[in-house]
Design an enzyme around this catalytic site. Structure first.
Site, PDB file in Angstrom:
ATOM      1  N   GLN A 100       9.617  13.205 -13.262  1.00  0.00           N
ATOM      2  CA  GLN A 100       9.402  12.025 -13.286  1.00  0.00           C
ATOM      3  C   GLN A 100       8.504  12.842 -14.876  1.00  0.00           C
ATOM      4  O   GLN A 100       8.056  12.109 -15.254  1.00  0.00           O
ATOM      5  CB  GLN A 100       8.509  11.616 -13.124  1.00  0.00           C
ATOM      6  N   HIS A 169       4.596  11.452 -10.937  1.00  0.00           N
ATOM      7  CA  HIS A 169       2.982  10.932 -11.213  1.00  0.00           C
ATOM      8  C   HIS A 169       2.162  11.618 -11.608  1.00  0.00           C
ATOM      9  O   HIS A 169       1.117  11.565 -10.845  1.00  0.00           O
ATOM     10  CB  HIS A 169       2.203  10.612  -9.284  1.00  0.00           C
ATOM     11  N   GLU A 263       0.387  -3.191  -9.529  1.00  0.00           N
ATOM     12  CA  GLU A 263      -0.970  -4.032  -9.737  1.00  0.00           C
ATOM     13  C   GLU A 263      -0.994  -3.906 -11.898  1.00  0.00           C
ATOM     14  O   GLU A 263      -0.462  -2.982 -12.097  1.00  0.00           O
ATOM     15  CB  GLU A 263      -1.879  -3.512  -9.465  1.00  0.00           C
ATOM     16  N   TYR A 273     -10.675   2.095  -7.552  1.00  0.00           N
ATOM     17  CA  TYR A 273      -9.045   0.982  -7.478  1.00  0.00           C
ATOM     18  C   TYR A 273      -8.548   0.667  -6.305  1.00  0.00           C
ATOM     19  O   TYR A 273      -7.729   0.765  -6.103  1.00  0.00           O
ATOM     20  CB  TYR A 273      -8.382   1.053  -8.902  1.00  0.00           C
ATOM     21  N   TYR A 284       7.256   3.784   2.254  1.00  0.00           N
ATOM     22  CA  TYR A 284       8.732   3.573   1.700  1.00  0.00           C
ATOM     23  C   TYR A 284       9.586   3.347   3.334  1.00  0.00           C
ATOM     24  O   TYR A 284      10.560   2.625   2.972  1.00  0.00           O
ATOM     25  CB  TYR A 284       9.203   4.987   0.927  1.00  0.00           C
TER      26      TYR A 284
END
Length: 394
Positions: A100, A169, A263, A273, A284
């Site tokens: 990513q 991430h 979210e 959070y 998963y």
């Protein structure tokens, strides 16, 4: 994997079968044909504003109306108001374009018109105290007078510790607050989820910075020996959405859950959070993550989704072209692919509409200076789509 466009027979069947979802309203079609799409609030057309991009990821309008856009493999370009792409800008540093990672978000400084200063973030191989590995990096640069290359390019922050394993991430959205401070989101880097909870670690956080990369004055953890002073909020998984609410001045954030639990959060200084201690999703493989869905000492999201919608970029709409959309937060979604419109009242979410749902992965959405909506498609042959009002609507 990016989904291709359907054959005409399947497209006709899909459009005929488009129905209102139980709960949020839904309008479905393949974008780019110029046909009228009739959502619950505003009819609109979709046109291709520009094409020829590879995995476009971040974009921001410059004061003169041109669009600065990044491509994940490591290129940055300028798109003219007629949609013409410039050649790649020179001076872009090498990025870690794996998994990513790559060249991710970009934002001009609030005073770009006089300073030509801009900021971008990327995945990079960096050297930390624990050795060499991958991290989210924030870079400051200046766009040359001829707008052909970057000058004075300087890394100003690495989200350390570097991590030798994992290519996922990175987070990596940038926003400027009303106070002029720079906010940067960082992902938890996936391999070690609890990094998001550690205050001596910059992963899984939203950081608040001065423009030279120093911790911003007034940060909630300044002066604490056990915490990094750059941290504004923590307990985030993979936050790829960051936007300033133009009516309240608050900062909103969107992040991926695992299997469910995506979210949208209202960010408040120093708050936790929850990830990975609390989440509304599961892993998963279906197994439970953490302690459950909530805990009194951790902040609840404004809204969450089960099953997932995979939120990437977000942007508020305060333009005049679509009166029915004024006051909305738009969210680019990857899976299920499409565009979410969240109606808002101050810092509350009051409703949801699903547009262009189920066809194309969208990476970023933003409002243009013309009041139109621009969307980056997450494709190898990526495009910038534009939503335009229908003449004589209503």
């Amino acid at each position: 994997m990016t989904r291709g466009r359907r054959p005409l027979a399947r497209l006709a069947a899909a459009m005929a079968a488009a129905v209102m979802l139980a709960g949020p309203a839904c309008a479905q079609r393949v974008p780019g044909t110029g046909e009228v799409v009739r959502g619950a609030s505003e009819p609109f057309r979709v046109s291709t504003f520009s094409a020829g991009l590879e995995r476009p990821w971040g974009a921001a309008f410059l004061p003169d109306g041109r669009l600065l856009v990044t491509e994940r493999p490591g290129r940055m370009r300028i798109v003219s108001p007629d949609g013409t792409l410039s050649p790649p800008l020179g001076g872009v540093p090498e990025v870690l374009a794996a998994g990513q990672g790559g060249l991710l978000d970009v934002q001009p400084a609030p005073d770009f018109a006089t300073t030509r200063e801009l900021y971008f973030c990327q995945a990079a191989m960096v050297q930390g105290d624990g050795g060499r590995g991958a991290a989210t990096r924030l870079v400051r640069a200046r766009l040359s007078a001829d707008a052909r290359h970057l000058e004075m390019t300087q890394p100003i922050l690495d989200a350390l510790p570097a991590q030798s394993s994992g290519r996922l991430h990175y987070g990596c959205r940038i926003a400027f607050g009303r106070d002029g401070k720079l906010y940067l989101s960082t992902g938890d880097r996936h391999a070690e989820k609890m990094r998001a909870q550690r205050l001596d670690d910059l992963a899984g956080k939203v950081l608040r910075l001065e423009r030279d990369g120093r911790p911003a004055e007034g940060n909630p953890f300044l002066g604490r020996p056990d915490a990094r002073p750059e941290i504004f909020t923590y307990g985030h998984r993979n936050p790829q959405g960051l936007a300033l609410n133009p009516w309240t001045g608050s900062l909103w954030e969107a992040e991926f859950g695992a299997r469910g639990g995506d979210e949208v959060n209202l960010l408040k200084p120093g708050l936790n959070y929850g990830w990975p201690i609390v989440t509304h999703g599961v892993d998963y493989d279906g197994s439970r993550i953490g302690e459950g869905s909530s805990r009194p000492d951790m902040e609840e999201p404004l809204r969450y989704w089960v099953p997932s919608v995979s939120p990437s970029g977000i942007g508020f709409y305060d333009g005049e072209a679509f009166p029915g959309w004024k006051g909305s937060l738009f969210m680019a979604s990857l899976n299920t692919p499409g565009l979410l419109r969240l109606s808002t009242d101050g810092d509350r979410i009051t409703g949801e509409e699903r547009l262009l749902w189920g066809e194309l992965r969208f990476r970023q959405v933003l409002q243009g200076p013309d009041g139109l909506i621009y969307i980056l498609t997450d494709e190898g042959r990526g495009r910038i789509l534009r939503l335009e009002p229908v003449a004589g609507r209503g």
